[in-house]
Write an enzyme that holds these catalytic residues in place. Structure first.
Site, PDB file in Angstrom:
ATOM      1  N   HIS A   1      55.390  44.678  30.856  1.00  0.00           N
ATOM      2  CA  HIS A   1      56.085  44.016  29.756  1.00  0.00           C
ATOM      3  C   HIS A   1      56.681  42.695  30.238  1.00  0.00           C
ATOM      4  O   HIS A   1      57.363  42.661  31.256  1.00  0.00           O
ATOM      5  CB  HIS A   1      57.229  44.893  29.227  1.00  0.00           C
TER       6      HIS A   1
ATOM      7  N   HIS B   1      50.479  48.986  32.268  1.00  0.00           N
ATOM      8  CA  HIS B   1      50.803  47.780  31.514  1.00  0.00           C
ATOM      9  C   HIS B   1      52.166  47.252  31.948  1.00  0.00           C
ATOM     10  O   HIS B   1      53.048  47.994  32.352  1.00  0.00           O
ATOM     11  CB  HIS B   1      50.770  48.007  30.003  1.00  0.00           C
TER      12      HIS B   1
END
Length: 237
Positions: free
Chosen positions: A159, A157
């Site tokens: 950010h 993931h």
């Protein structure tokens, strides 16, 4: 509770919308997410990955896999065939957003280049929308890759963190940067990195060549089969 388990629980909870909000529609089939484990295991020194408990190709303990499948709620901002963008429910700042692949890969370094290319190609589009919505003119792009780097959910993931001047978000921004030690140490480091890239490139070329050889062998077999069919037809005539 020890600090490590508390930190993992906080990270897991930070990506979920409150359960009293209505759940979004199911957006991806169970078979569309690879089976894997996404939580770090403190019994393995914090750097390992726990054995997964999967049902129908989805790790029931992976918060991102569950969000992708529509089994856990989240505030969705954008999605396509390969990636999903959601709000972090416990953001570092207003507008803190997460970009995740819909297929499971435990970390950035094992995520296929095509998937990473698809994700990063959305960064200008997403960041511009986030900055305009939050009144910011800058943003950080952050990846915690590996336990030592702070990764606690082992599903790739990214950010996106909108920034404003003097928001003092990162304490490290006030620290004095170290100078690179020029000379033999820097030269050796650069050479070592180049050597590792060369090895990786050679390995990739070897795998590609093997694939080409296998494809060629398959073509040869197909040609022989076609010739056999032709001979059989001539014989019958």
């Amino acid at each position: 509770m020890d600090e490590a388990p508390r930190r993992r629980i906080a990270a897991l909870c930070s990506h979920l919308r409150p359960t009293d909000s209505p759940s979004p529609r199911r957006i991806f089939s169970d078979d569309g997410v690879y089976t894997s484990a996404c939580s770090s295991d403190s019994s393995r020194g914090g750097g390992g990955v726990r054995e997964s408990s999967s049902v129908n190709g989805v790790d029931q303990d992976c918060v991102f896999c569950r969000i992708v499948c529509g089994k856990s709620p989240a505030y969705k901002l954008y999605e396509d065939d390969l990636c999903l963008t959601i709000l972090d429910i416990n953001p570092l700042c207003h507008g803190h957003t997460l970009l995740i692949p819909k297929f499971h890969f435990s970390s950035l370094d094992v995520t296929p280049p095509a998937v990473m290319a698809a994700m990063f190609s959305k960064i200008p589009f997403l960041s511009n929308a986030i900055m305009k919505a939050t009144g910011c003119d800058s943003f950080n792009l952050l990846v915690n890759n590996g336990a030592a780097a702070g990764q606690v959910i082992f599903h790739t993931h990214i950010h996106l963190i909108p920034r404003k001047a003097s928001d003092c978000l990162w304490a490290s921004e006030s620290l004095r940067r170290l100078s690179l030690k020029l000379g033999n140490e820097a030269s050796q480091l650069a050479k070592c990195i180049r050597d590792q890239m060369s090895i990786a490139s050679d390995d990739a070329s070897e795998m590609q060549n093997r694939g080409t050889s296998l494809a060629g062998a398959s073509d040869d077999v197909s040609e022989m089969q076609n010739q056999g069919t032709s001979l059989g037809g001539n014989y019958r005539e």
